[in-house]
Design a protein around this motif. Structure first.
Motif, PDB file in Angstrom:
ATOM      1  N   ASN A 261      18.948  68.455  -4.807  1.00 41.06           N
ATOM      2  CA  ASN A 261      18.476  69.659  -4.432  1.00 41.06           C
ATOM      3  C   ASN A 261      16.841  69.148  -4.543  1.00 41.06           C
ATOM      4  O   ASN A 261      16.126  70.218  -4.979  1.00 41.06           O
ATOM      5  CB  ASN A 261      18.594  70.774  -5.234  1.00 41.06           C
ATOM      6  CG  ASN A 261      19.908  71.585  -4.740  1.00 41.06           C
ATOM      7  OD1 ASN A 261      20.561  71.285  -3.942  1.00 41.06           O
ATOM      8  ND2 ASN A 261      20.633  72.406  -5.851  1.00 41.06           N
ATOM      9  N   ILE A 262      16.478  68.144  -3.940  1.00 40.00           N
ATOM     10  CA  ILE A 262      14.849  68.047  -3.896  1.00 40.00           C
ATOM     11  C   ILE A 262      14.286  68.683  -2.797  1.00 40.00           C
ATOM     12  O   ILE A 262      14.793  68.774  -1.598  1.00 40.00           O
ATOM     13  CB  ILE A 262      14.831  66.335  -3.491  1.00 40.00           C
ATOM     14  CG1 ILE A 262      15.701  65.321  -4.385  1.00 40.00           C
ATOM     15  CG2 ILE A 262      13.299  65.803  -3.322  1.00 40.00           C
ATOM     16  CD1 ILE A 262      15.773  64.095  -4.059  1.00 40.00           C
ATOM     17  N   SER A 263      13.266  69.396  -3.090  1.00 38.55           N
ATOM     18  CA  SER A 263      12.486  70.006  -2.032  1.00 38.55           C
ATOM     19  C   SER A 263      12.013  69.123  -1.160  1.00 38.55           C
ATOM     20  O   SER A 263      11.793  68.239  -1.139  1.00 38.55           O
ATOM     21  CB  SER A 263      11.371  70.741  -2.947  1.00 38.55           C
ATOM     22  OG  SER A 263      10.578  71.548  -2.001  1.00 38.55           O
ATOM     23  N   ALA A 264      12.084  69.925   0.378  1.00 41.93           N
ATOM     24  CA  ALA A 264      11.583  69.304   1.311  1.00 41.93           C
ATOM     25  C   ALA A 264       9.928  69.094   1.116  1.00 41.93           C
ATOM     26  O   ALA A 264       9.252  68.038   1.879  1.00 41.93           O
ATOM     27  CB  ALA A 264      11.653  70.130   2.662  1.00 41.93           C
ATOM     28  N   THR A 265       9.348  69.761   0.436  1.00 40.24           N
ATOM     29  CA  THR A 265       7.898  69.501   0.075  1.00 40.24           C
ATOM     30  C   THR A 265       7.639  68.051  -0.826  1.00 40.24           C
ATOM     31  O   THR A 265       6.562  67.787  -1.023  1.00 40.24           O
ATOM     32  CB  THR A 265       7.203  70.672  -0.568  1.00 40.24           C
ATOM     33  OG1 THR A 265       7.835  71.027  -1.895  1.00 40.24           O
ATOM     34  CG2 THR A 265       7.377  72.051   0.097  1.00 40.24           C
ATOM     35  N   ASN A 266       8.505  67.855  -1.516  1.00 38.31           N
ATOM     36  CA  ASN A 266       8.668  66.549  -2.224  1.00 38.31           C
ATOM     37  C   ASN A 266       8.731  65.418  -1.457  1.00 38.31           C
ATOM     38  O   ASN A 266       9.895  64.738  -1.693  1.00 38.31           O
ATOM     39  CB  ASN A 266       9.445  66.636  -3.587  1.00 38.31           C
ATOM     40  CG  ASN A 266       9.116  65.744  -4.808  1.00 38.31           C
ATOM     41  OD1 ASN A 266       8.340  64.632  -4.534  1.00 38.31           O
ATOM     42  ND2 ASN A 266       9.612  66.082  -5.937  1.00 38.31           N
ATOM     43  N   GLU A 267       7.974  65.037  -0.642  1.00 45.54           N
ATOM     44  CA  GLU A 267       8.173  64.128   0.299  1.00 45.54           C
ATOM     45  C   GLU A 267       8.077  62.317  -0.362  1.00 45.54           C
ATOM     46  O   GLU A 267       8.667  61.608   0.050  1.00 45.54           O
ATOM     47  CB  GLU A 267       6.911  64.058   1.350  1.00 45.54           C
ATOM     48  CG  GLU A 267       7.184  65.327   2.228  1.00 45.54           C
ATOM     49  CD  GLU A 267       5.878  65.486   3.259  1.00 45.54           C
ATOM     50  OE1 GLU A 267       5.006  64.667   3.205  1.00 45.54           O
ATOM     51  OE2 GLU A 267       6.065  66.303   4.215  1.00 45.54           O
ATOM     52  N   ILE A 268       7.156  62.655  -1.388  1.00 45.21           N
ATOM     53  CA  ILE A 268       6.962  61.266  -2.219  1.00 45.21           C
ATOM     54  C   ILE A 268       8.323  60.798  -2.967  1.00 45.21           C
ATOM     55  O   ILE A 268       8.777  59.567  -2.432  1.00 45.21           O
ATOM     56  CB  ILE A 268       5.830  61.138  -3.291  1.00 45.21           C
ATOM     57  CG1 ILE A 268       4.549  61.569  -2.464  1.00 45.21           C
ATOM     58  CG2 ILE A 268       5.634  59.934  -3.825  1.00 45.21           C
ATOM     59  CD1 ILE A 268       3.408  61.783  -3.420  1.00 45.21           C
ATOM     60  N   LEU A 269       8.811  61.767  -3.500  1.00 51.53           N
ATOM     61  CA  LEU A 269      10.219  61.460  -4.242  1.00 51.53           C
ATOM     62  C   LEU A 269      11.311  61.004  -3.204  1.00 51.53           C
ATOM     63  O   LEU A 269      11.960  59.916  -3.152  1.00 51.53           O
ATOM     64  CB  LEU A 269      10.669  62.666  -4.930  1.00 51.53           C
ATOM     65  CG  LEU A 269      11.947  62.594  -5.689  1.00 51.53           C
ATOM     66  CD1 LEU A 269      12.151  61.041  -6.652  1.00 51.53           C
ATOM     67  CD2 LEU A 269      12.423  63.866  -6.568  1.00 51.53           C
TER      68      LEU A 269
END
Length: 289
Positions: A261-269
Motif C-alpha cells: 500500500n505505497i502511496s502514489a505521492t511516495n514517488e521516490i520509494l
C-alpha cells in the motif's frame, strides 16, 4: 428476509462461511479457516462487536469487518473486508450492510471512516462513493522474490540510525498517521522501526518493517510498512535509499521482500523499488468518508 447481526453474536463458523462465500471469485484467493480468521481479527485490530454479518434466515450471506483507532485525537474506522455471497450480489445486500455499518459508526462517534478497494473493483468503488466515500489516494503493493544485487539501494550519503519498535517511528514530527490501516505502526506486530539521523542529530527519515521467520527460525520475508523522508530535507532520495538498504539486507539471501500500500505521492520509494526489480502485486484505492 435479510437480517444483520453483530459478529460478536454469531458463531465463528458462520463468520468464516460468510467470508469465504463473500470473497468467492475475488481477485486473490481469500479462503480462510476459523484459526486464520481469528488470527486476522487480532493482528489487524478488528472488532467483533463492530463487525457485522448478514443472514437470510439462518444462512450467513455477507459480512463487513470493522476496526476503530484513535488517531491524532480522532476516532478513525477501517473497513477490513466487505463480502457478499455470489448468489446474493446485486440484490441490495451490500447496501444493507453498508447502511448498518455507517449507523454503527454514527453510534460510536466515528470522525473519519476509511477503507481500501482493489482498483479494478468498479462495482464496490461505486457503492462506496454512493455511501459518501471519496478516493483520496492510489496505492500499490510491490514485491521481489530472490536475492538482490550487493549494490542495491547504495548511496554515498551516510546516516546514523535509531533502531526500535514500530511505535518509536510515530514520534518523529513528520510521521504519517492517516495512512491505510495495514501500514500503520499498530499493525506491525513484532516489527521494527528505523529512524535515520543526519549529522546535526535531526531525524530525516523513518521506516517501519517486519522480519518474518518460519517455525524453524529461518528468515522468509522482509515486509515494509512505511518508508518516508522528512519533507523539508533536501536529499530525500539518499534518505530513502539508505533506509531501504538497511531494511532489505542482507541482499545475498533469497527471501520475499515486499512493500504494501505505497502511496502514489511516495514517488521516490516507488522509483527505487522498481529499479531493483520489485514488481506490482496489486493496486488499490484509499477511500475516506
Amino acid at each position: 428476509m435479510i437480517t444483520i447481526k453483530r459478529l460478536s453474536e454469531c458463531s465463528l463458523q458462520d463468520a468464516v462461511h460468510a467470508w469465504n462465500k463473500g470473497f468467492e471469485g475475488y481477485y486473490f484467493n481469500m479462503t480462510t479457516t476459523v484459526d486464520l480468521f481469528t488470527r486476522r481479527m487480532i493482528l489487524e485490530g478488528l472488532s467483533p462487536t463492530l463487525s457485522i454479518v448478514a443472514y437470510d434466515e439462518d444462512k450467513p450471506v455477507g459480512l463487513i469487518l470493522n476496526g476503530v483507532r484513535l488517531i491524532d485525537g480522532k476516532k478513525v474506522s477501517w473497513n477490513g473486508g466487505t463480502g457478499v455471497d455470489p448468489e446474493y450480489r446485486g440484490k441490495g445486500v451490500g447496501k444493507l450492510l453498508m447502511d448498518e455499518m455507517l449507523a454503527i459508526y454514527e453510534e460510536e462517534g466515528i470522525d473519519v471512516a476509511t477503507l481500501e478497494a482493489i482498483k479494478e473493483n468498479d462495482r464496490a468503488i461505486k457503492l462506496y462513493e454512493k455511501m459518501g466515500y471519496k478516493v483520496v489516494d492510489n496505492l500499490v503493493q510491490l514485491q521481489h522474490t530472490g536475492s538482490l544485487s550487493e549494490k542495491a539501494f547504495s548511496t554515498e550519503t551516510t546516516f546514523t540510525y535509531r533502531r526500535g519498535i514500530p511505535i518509536d517511528a510515530s514520534t518523529v514530527p513528520f510521521y504519517k498517521s492517516m495512512v491505510p490501516w495495514q501500514t500503520q505502526w499498530n499493525n506491525a506486530r513484532d516489527g521494527e522501526s528505523l529512524v535515520a539521523v543526519d549529522e546535526s542529530g535531526e531525524a530525516v527519515g523513518y521506516a517501519i518493517y517486519k522480519r518474518h521467520f518460519n517455525d524453524e527460525g529461518k528468515l522468509v520475508a522482509l515486509i515494509l510498512f512505511q518508508c518516508e523522508a522528512a519533507p523539508e530535507y533536501e536529499n530525500k532520495e539518499a534518505v530513502v535509499k539508505a533506509l531501504l538498504h538497511e531494511v532489505y539486507g542482507p541482499f545475498d539471501i533469497e527471501v520475499l521482500r515486499s512493500a504494501g500500500n505505497i502511496s502514489a505521492t511516495n514517488e521516490i520509494l516507488r522509483k527505487f523499488l522498481k529499479i531493483e526489480g520489485f514488481e506490482v502485486k496489486a493496486e488499490q484505492v484509499f477511500m475516506i468518508k
